[in-house]
Design a protein around this motif. Structure first.
Motif, PDB file in Angstrom:
ATOM      1  N   PRO A  43      10.423  10.409   5.807  1.00 25.10           N
ATOM      2  CA  PRO A  43       9.755  10.130   4.521  1.00 25.10           C
ATOM      3  C   PRO A  43       8.259   9.926   4.644  1.00 25.10           C
ATOM      4  O   PRO A  43       7.555   9.960   3.628  1.00 25.10           O
ATOM      5  N   MET A  44       7.773   9.702   5.840  1.00 21.76           N
ATOM      6  CA  MET A  44       6.356   9.440   6.110  1.00 21.76           C
ATOM      7  C   MET A  44       5.923   8.089   5.518  1.00 21.76           C
ATOM      8  O   MET A  44       6.483   7.696   4.508  1.00 21.76           O
ATOM      9  N   PRO A  45       4.933   7.381   6.055  1.00 24.93           N
ATOM     10  CA  PRO A  45       4.139   7.787   7.210  1.00 24.93           C
ATOM     11  C   PRO A  45       4.971   7.751   8.508  1.00 24.93           C
ATOM     12  O   PRO A  45       5.774   6.855   8.711  1.00 24.93           O
ATOM     13  N   ARG A  96       7.754  15.004  -3.668  1.00 27.32           N
ATOM     14  CA  ARG A  96       7.641  13.732  -4.404  1.00 27.32           C
ATOM     15  C   ARG A  96       6.971  13.984  -5.761  1.00 27.32           C
ATOM     16  O   ARG A  96       7.369  13.430  -6.774  1.00 27.32           O
ATOM     17  N   HIS A 144      14.780   3.680  -2.476  1.00 28.26           N
ATOM     18  CA  HIS A 144      13.581   4.486  -2.734  1.00 28.26           C
ATOM     19  C   HIS A 144      14.054   5.799  -3.383  1.00 28.26           C
ATOM     20  O   HIS A 144      14.104   6.849  -2.739  1.00 28.26           O
ATOM     21  N   PRO A 146       0.807  -1.222   0.000  1.00 25.72           N
ATOM     22  CA  PRO A 146       0.000   0.000   0.000  1.00 25.72           C
ATOM     23  C   PRO A 146       0.842   1.274   0.000  1.00 25.72           C
ATOM     24  O   PRO A 146       2.043   1.238   0.271  1.00 25.72           O
ATOM     25  N   SER A 147       0.199   2.379  -0.285  1.00 20.58           N
ATOM     26  CA  SER A 147       0.895   3.661  -0.364  1.00 20.58           C
ATOM     27  C   SER A 147      -0.112   4.796  -0.281  1.00 20.58           C
ATOM     28  O   SER A 147      -1.230   4.667  -0.778  1.00 20.58           O
ATOM     29  N   VAL A 148       0.291   5.897   0.318  1.00 18.78           N
ATOM     30  CA  VAL A 148      -0.479   7.149   0.226  1.00 18.78           C
ATOM     31  C   VAL A 148       0.233   8.077  -0.755  1.00 18.78           C
ATOM     32  O   VAL A 148      -0.237   8.370  -1.845  1.00 18.78           O
ATOM     33  N   ARG A 149       1.445   8.513  -0.366  1.00 17.83           N
ATOM     34  CA  ARG A 149       2.180   9.517  -1.130  1.00 17.83           C
ATOM     35  C   ARG A 149       2.571   9.037  -2.523  1.00 17.83           C
ATOM     36  O   ARG A 149       2.403   9.765  -3.513  1.00 17.83           O
ATOM     37  N   THR A 150       3.113   7.835  -2.600  1.00 23.40           N
ATOM     38  CA  THR A 150       3.667   7.399  -3.890  1.00 23.40           C
ATOM     39  C   THR A 150       2.575   7.251  -4.935  1.00 23.40           C
ATOM     40  O   THR A 150       2.698   7.737  -6.058  1.00 23.40           O
ATOM     41  N   ARG A 208       6.458  -1.065  -6.819  1.00 24.38           N
ATOM     42  CA  ARG A 208       6.703  -1.062  -5.364  1.00 24.38           C
ATOM     43  C   ARG A 208       6.608  -2.493  -4.861  1.00 24.38           C
ATOM     44  O   ARG A 208       5.579  -3.161  -5.040  1.00 24.38           O
ATOM     45  N   GLN A 246      12.076   9.147  -3.204  1.00 23.17           N
ATOM     46  CA  GLN A 246      12.091   9.724  -1.861  1.00 23.17           C
ATOM     47  C   GLN A 246      13.413  10.454  -1.612  1.00 23.17           C
ATOM     48  O   GLN A 246      13.430  11.568  -1.076  1.00 23.17           O
TER      49      GLN A 246
HETATM   50  N1   CP Z   1       7.192   7.887   1.619  1.00 23.58           N
HETATM   51  C1   CP Z   1       6.373   7.069   0.929  1.00 23.58           C
HETATM   52  O1   CP Z   1       6.796   6.392  -0.018  1.00 23.58           O
HETATM   53  O2   CP Z   1       5.078   7.083   1.344  1.00 23.58           O
HETATM   54  P1   CP Z   1       3.959   6.032   0.927  1.00 23.58           P
HETATM   55  O3   CP Z   1       4.374   4.690   1.511  1.00 23.58           O
HETATM   56  O4   CP Z   1       2.672   6.519   1.513  1.00 23.58           O
HETATM   57  O5   CP Z   1       3.906   5.959  -0.559  1.00 23.58           O
END
Ligand code: CP
Length: 350
Positions: free
Chosen positions: A294-296, A322, A146, A54-58, A110, A149
Motif C-alpha cells: 500500500p506504500m509508503p 486510489r 483502510h 500524515p499522508s502522501v497518497r491519501t 484518518r 486502499q
Molecule cells: N497508502 C496510504 O494510505 O498512503 P499514505 O499514508 O501516504 O496516505
C-alpha cells in the motif's frame, strides 16, 4: 445503484454488488478520466478531510479526486482546532460532526495507531461522526480498516490478472522500522477473500491480527469455497502465490494501557526478523506473482529494491488507483450520480 449518503468505514460493511459498482465506475473513470460525465458531479461542493496523521497518497488523491469531480477538498488538522481530548477541554465530536455536516458533502477521517490510546478507539471515533453527522463519512485509514486502499488493491490486481477468483493471495509480514497499523492488511484480507481469492497469511509467532477480523476472513473464504490458512513458515507460504503483499504490522501488545502505542519497542522487536523480507529468491517460488504494497514502502526491510522496483511490482498502479476508486466512491455517495454498472474488469499488459 443508489449509494447516496452511505458511510464507508470498511468494505465488509458494503455488499459485493456495491463494491463491484465502485470498481466498475473506477475502471470507467480511469479510462475516460476527464469526461464531462464526471467533471461537475461535485460542483460547488466541499469534501472535508480530517487528518490526525500524515499522508502522501491519501491526501493528494482525495484532493485531486475532488478537483476532477468539480469540487474542492478542504484539509483539516485537529491541532488547528479546539477539540476535546482525554487530556484537554474542547469541542465534543457530536458538535463538530453536526457543524461539519452543514458545510461539506462528505467527511474523510484518518486516525491511526499513534493518535489513539488502544486498538479500536479510532474505529469508535469514526462511528461517532457517522452517528452525529448527516453527511457520508469515509475512512481515510483508521486503526482497523483502510477501505479505499483495499478497493485500489483489487483494481490493480484485476488490471493485471483479469479475474482474481480462485487465485492465491499471500499476505506476508515484513520486518520494518515504521511500526505499521493493521488497517491496510486487514482491509485487503477482507476484500480479497470476499471477492474469491485463496488467502495465505504468514507472519512470525506473536504477530496475530484482530481475531474478529480473521473470523470474518475465514467466513468469507468459506462462503466463496476458497482456502484461508495462517502459517509461520514463510518460505512454504510463497509457493504458488499469484499476488504477494508484504507489509510490516505491530503486535497485539503494541498498546500500553496508559501510554498508548509503544512504537520504539515495536520497531526494536520487528528488526529482530531481518529474514522476513520479500526478495527475488522467495518470489521464484510463486506463480510469477505480482508484488504489491500500500506504500509508503520500507525498502530493505519489508521488500528488496529488486522486487519492489521489478517488472512484477504494481505498487504505482495501485497508488494511482486510489484516485480512481475515491472518485467513484465520492460520485456514488456524495452526488446524485445515476450509475448503472456495465464494465467488466479490464486486463492490461502484465
Ligand atoms: N497508502 C496510504 O494510505 O498512503 P499514505 O499514508 O501516504 O496516505
Amino acid at each position: 445503484m443508489n449509494l447516496f449518503g452511505k458511510h464507508l468505514l470498511c468494505t465488509q460493511e458494503w455488499s459485493v454488488d456495491e463494491l463491484e459498482a465502485v470498481l466498475s465506475l473506477a475502471a470507467e473513470m480511469k479510462k475516460d478520466r476527464f469526461s464531462a460525465k464526471y467533471t461537475s458531479l461535485l460542483q460547488h461542493k466541499s469534501f472535508l478531510m480530517f487528518f490526525y496523521n500524515p499522508s502522501v497518497r491519501t491526501r493528494q488523491s482525495f484532493e485531486a479526486a475532488a478537483t476532477e469531480l468539480g469540487g474542492h477538498a478542504q484539509y483539516l488538522e485537529p491541532s488547528a482546532m479546539r477539540l476535546k481530548t482525554a487530556k484537554t477541554a474542547g469541542e465534543i465530536n457530536e458538535d463538530a460532526a453536526h457543524v461539519m455536516s452543514r458545510y461539506g458533502c462528505g467527511l474523510g477521517i484518518r486516525i491511526l495507531e499513534d493518535k489513539i490510546q488502544k486498538y479500536g478507539d479510532g474505529d469508535k471515533f469514526l462511528r461517532e461522526y457517522c452517528q452525529y453527522g448527516t453527511i457520508p463519512v469515509v475512512s481515510m485509514a483508521h486503526d482497523k480498516f483502510h477501505p479505499c486502499q483495499g478497493l485500489a488493491d483489487v483494481q490493480g490486481a484485476r488490471e493485471k490478472l483479469g479475474s482474481i477468483k480462485g487465485k492465491k493471495l499471500l499476505m506476508v509480514w515484513g520486518s520494518g522500522a515504521l511500526a505499521r497499523s493493521w488497517c491496510s492488511v486487514q482491509e485487503s484480507l477482507l476484500i480479497n477473500s470476499r471477492l474469491g481469492m485463496n488467502v495465505t497469511l504468514a507472519y512470525p509467532q506473536g504477530y496475530d491480527l484482530d481475531p474478529e477480523v480473521m473470523a470474518d476472513v475465514k467466513k468469507n473464504c468459506q462462503a466463496a469455497g476458497t482456502k484461508f490458512e495462517i502459517t509461520h513458515d514463510q518460505v512454504e507460504a510463497y509457493r504458488g502465490a499469484d499476488i504477494v503483499y508484504s507489509r510490516n504490522w505491530v503486535t497485539p501488545q503494541a498498546y500500553h494501557p496508559e501510554k498508548g502505542l509503544q512504537k520504539a519497542q515495536e520497531i526494536e522487536a520487528a528488526l529482530k526478523y531481518p529474514d522476513w523480507i520479500t526478495d527475488a529468491r522467495k518470489m521464484k517460488l510463486t506463480n510469477n506473482a505480482l508484488f504489491t504494497h500500500p506504500m509508503p514502502v520500507d525498502r530493505g526491510h519489508e521488500v528488496t529494491d529488486e522486487v519492489c522496483s521489478g517488472p512484477r511490482s504494481i505498487i504505482y498502479d495501485v497508488a494511482e488507483n486510489r484516485l480512481h476508486v475515491q472518485k467513484a466512491i465520492m460520485a456514488l455517495t456524495m452526488s446524485k450520480f445515476d450509475y448503472k454498472p456495465s464494465a467488466k474488469p479490464q486486463r492490461v499488459a502484465a
